[in-house]
Write a protein that holds these residues in place. Structure first.
Motif, PDB file in Angstrom:
ATOM      1  N   GLN A 289       0.831  -1.205   0.000  1.00  0.00           N
ATOM      2  CA  GLN A 289       0.000   0.000   0.000  1.00  0.00           C
ATOM      3  C   GLN A 289       0.863   1.251   0.000  1.00  0.00           C
ATOM      4  O   GLN A 289       0.502   2.275   0.572  1.00  0.00           O
ATOM      5  N   SER A 290       2.008   1.177  -0.666  1.00  0.00           N
ATOM      6  CA  SER A 290       2.969   2.278  -0.621  1.00  0.00           C
ATOM      7  C   SER A 290       2.403   3.593  -1.148  1.00  0.00           C
ATOM      8  O   SER A 290       2.839   4.663  -0.738  1.00  0.00           O
ATOM      9  N   SER A 291       1.417   3.522  -2.019  1.00  0.00           N
ATOM     10  CA  SER A 291       0.829   4.761  -2.518  1.00  0.00           C
ATOM     11  C   SER A 291       0.073   5.505  -1.426  1.00  0.00           C
ATOM     12  O   SER A 291      -0.182   6.700  -1.554  1.00  0.00           O
ATOM     13  N   ALA A 292      -0.259   4.818  -0.331  1.00  0.00           N
ATOM     14  CA  ALA A 292      -0.972   5.450   0.776  1.00  0.00           C
ATOM     15  C   ALA A 292      -0.014   6.120   1.765  1.00  0.00           C
ATOM     16  O   ALA A 292      -0.457   6.829   2.670  1.00  0.00           O
TER      17      ALA A 292
ATOM     18  N   PRO B 126       2.311   8.892   2.871  1.00  0.00           N
ATOM     19  CA  PRO B 126       2.538  10.268   2.428  1.00  0.00           C
ATOM     20  C   PRO B 126       4.028  10.591   2.290  1.00  0.00           C
ATOM     21  O   PRO B 126       4.853  10.126   3.064  1.00  0.00           O
TER      22      PRO B 126
ATOM     23  N   ARG C  50      10.190  14.292  -1.632  1.00  0.00           N
ATOM     24  CA  ARG C  50      10.052  14.079  -3.075  1.00  0.00           C
ATOM     25  C   ARG C  50      11.196  14.749  -3.836  1.00  0.00           C
ATOM     26  O   ARG C  50      11.772  14.171  -4.762  1.00  0.00           O
TER      27      ARG C  50
END
Length: 73
Positions: free
Chosen positions: A31-34, A36, A42
Motif C-alpha cells: 500500500q505504498s501509494s498510501a 505520504p 520528493r
C-alpha cells in the motif's frame, strides 16, 4: 491498542518476530501509494534518482558495500 499487540509480539521467539516484521513491511509496501511523502522528501528522491541515472558507474552492489563496512569495524 498498539501496546498490547507489541507486548504479545515481544513474547514471540526472535525468528517469529522477524517473520512478523517482514509480513508487516510487505503489507506497507503493498500500500505504498498510501504512504505520504513530503515535498522535501520528493525533491530529495528526485535528486537521488537523477544522480543515479547520471552516474550509473557510482553504484556498488550491496555485497561490496557490506564487505567494506565489515572491514572498517
Amino acid at each position: 491498542m498498539v501496546q498490547p499487540v507489541l507486548e504479545d509480539a515481544l513474547r514471540l521467539p526472535v525468528a517469529e518476530r522477524i517473520e512478523l516484521v517482514q509480513a508487516i513491511w510487505d503489507s506497507v509496501v503493498a500500500q505504498s501509494s498510501a504512504v505520504p511523502v513530503t515535498d522535501e522528501q520528493r525533491i530529495e528522491l528526485d535528486r537521488r534518482l537523477a544522480d543515479a541515472e547520471a552516474n550509473p558507474s557510482d553504484e556498488r552492489p550491496w555485497s561490496e558495500v557490506r564487505a567494506s563496512l565489515e572491514r572498517s569495524r
